[in-house]
Design a protein around this motif. Sequence first.
Motif, PDB file in Angstrom:
ATOM      1  N   ALA A  25     -55.511 -20.380 -96.266  1.00  0.00           N
ATOM      2  CA  ALA A  25     -56.438 -20.898 -95.309  1.00  0.00           C
ATOM      3  C   ALA A  25     -56.213 -20.931 -93.980  1.00  0.00           C
ATOM      4  O   ALA A  25     -55.583 -20.668 -93.416  1.00  0.00           O
ATOM      5  N   ASP A  26     -54.424 -21.817 -94.208  1.00  0.00           N
ATOM      6  CA  ASP A  26     -53.717 -22.068 -92.472  1.00  0.00           C
ATOM      7  C   ASP A  26     -53.300 -20.069 -91.772  1.00  0.00           C
ATOM      8  O   ASP A  26     -53.568 -20.532 -90.617  1.00  0.00           O
ATOM      9  N   ARG A  27     -53.077 -19.682 -92.454  1.00  0.00           N
ATOM     10  CA  ARG A  27     -52.534 -18.316 -92.104  1.00  0.00           C
ATOM     11  C   ARG A  27     -53.741 -17.561 -91.509  1.00  0.00           C
ATOM     12  O   ARG A  27     -53.531 -17.588 -90.327  1.00  0.00           O
ATOM     13  N   ALA A  30     -55.042 -19.898 -88.366  1.00  0.00           N
ATOM     14  CA  ALA A  30     -53.866 -18.812 -87.279  1.00  0.00           C
ATOM     15  C   ALA A  30     -54.040 -17.981 -86.358  1.00  0.00           C
ATOM     16  O   ALA A  30     -53.890 -17.817 -85.582  1.00  0.00           O
ATOM     17  N   ASP A  31     -54.505 -17.507 -87.537  1.00  0.00           N
ATOM     18  CA  ASP A  31     -54.838 -15.717 -87.177  1.00  0.00           C
ATOM     19  C   ASP A  31     -56.264 -15.944 -86.501  1.00  0.00           C
ATOM     20  O   ASP A  31     -56.048 -14.608 -85.299  1.00  0.00           O
ATOM     21  N   LEU A  32     -57.024 -16.635 -86.505  1.00  0.00           N
ATOM     22  CA  LEU A  32     -58.189 -17.017 -86.191  1.00  0.00           C
ATOM     23  C   LEU A  32     -58.174 -17.198 -84.773  1.00  0.00           C
ATOM     24  O   LEU A  32     -58.710 -16.737 -83.683  1.00  0.00           O
ATOM     25  N   ARG A  33     -57.004 -18.070 -84.603  1.00  0.00           N
ATOM     26  CA  ARG A  33     -57.211 -18.652 -83.368  1.00  0.00           C
ATOM     27  C   ARG A  33     -56.728 -17.529 -81.940  1.00  0.00           C
ATOM     28  O   ARG A  33     -57.347 -17.805 -81.115  1.00  0.00           O
ATOM     29  N   GLY A  58     -65.177 -22.156 -97.510  1.00  0.00           N
ATOM     30  CA  GLY A  58     -65.749 -24.538 -96.677  1.00  0.00           C
ATOM     31  C   GLY A  58     -64.930 -24.616 -95.785  1.00  0.00           C
ATOM     32  O   GLY A  58     -64.578 -25.990 -96.044  1.00  0.00           O
ATOM     33  N   ASP A  59     -63.809 -24.327 -95.774  1.00  0.00           N
ATOM     34  CA  ASP A  59     -63.103 -24.756 -94.344  1.00  0.00           C
ATOM     35  C   ASP A  59     -63.367 -25.161 -92.676  1.00  0.00           C
ATOM     36  O   ASP A  59     -64.340 -23.618 -92.527  1.00  0.00           O
TER      37      ASP A  59
END
Length: 343
Positions: A25-27, A30-33, A58-59
């Motif tokens: 999820a973190d990656r 970050a890619d979404l941003r 669910g993030d």
Amino acid sequence: MCSQAPSYDAERVLVQAGPAVARHADRIAADLRRQQGSFGTAVGHGVAVRALALAGAGDLRALPALHRLAEHGGLPYMRTEARIMAALPPAELTAVMLTRLRRGGDDYHGNTTALDLLALCGAAAAPAADDVARRLDTPFAYDAMRVLGRIGPPAAATADRLAAYATARDQGPGGPWSRRAAWAHWKVTGDPTLALDVCGAAVRSGTASHGLPFLADLGPLAAAHAAPVRRLMESPGAWTRTYAAHAYWRITGDPEPAVPVLLAEVDPDWTGRPDLPVPEAVRGLGEIGAPAAAAAPLLRRILAQDERLAQPWENVRILADRAYVRTLTEALERIAPGGAQQS
């Protein structure tokens, strides 16, 4: 993982993976941003893929992008795919769907998909009640009634309009619309009289399976209709038999006649054809629980198969299979706690 322009197949898996993507999820966030750009306003395909992947886990980091996508028409239009977002908390999902409703105009898929997801939010969808009620005067009334019923008492202001639909005073379409309107009237008012009259009459006619799920929801309140419901368990229609067996058990608490009817509809070779009530039968057996123990070996056998569904469109097959596995697993856990682990 996903910053190098993934292929269509990889994107499809990413969106449909659900909780399995949580460890990445973190990656993905970050890619979404990066996909959204320096102002966080981009709403292209890459943004949608990553936002939906996070939503399926669910993030909450998906929410700003989902709101932007809802404003600009970038959310999925197929109900099966849109339900990925149901992993989000209902209050947050309601806010996204409310944006979609207000921006959707007369768009068919935008309205029906938003209403479908709002119905999944239950009482948490209360902030959307006024916007949903406006759909009672549109072709989306049937879906709107379902949402209002799920909202319950906070939607009580719609009671008279629902009663008008249920009794056809309002030039409502009648038939299944009347039954759903009567059911929704009961849910928003707490008074079952209208629902029992309208849905009971439909079931007594011997032709209206659409009344059975609503009588099932009424449970013991519908005891006066137990006999015609039981007769419908011998209907030539598989959906009617399934609905009737479930309703009879909910109304009477007697599993003995219901279990064989439901079990007969659980085809181990089901390919996913939507015209067959296999998942409904499995859910019904799960609700009955331990008295449906005869179903446990078959449910375990189906779960153990490498492939279950061949029918759903390729782009939602993962979602469909995951939903079916969840239905089987939940039913088996209620019938034989710990039994799913034995499959």
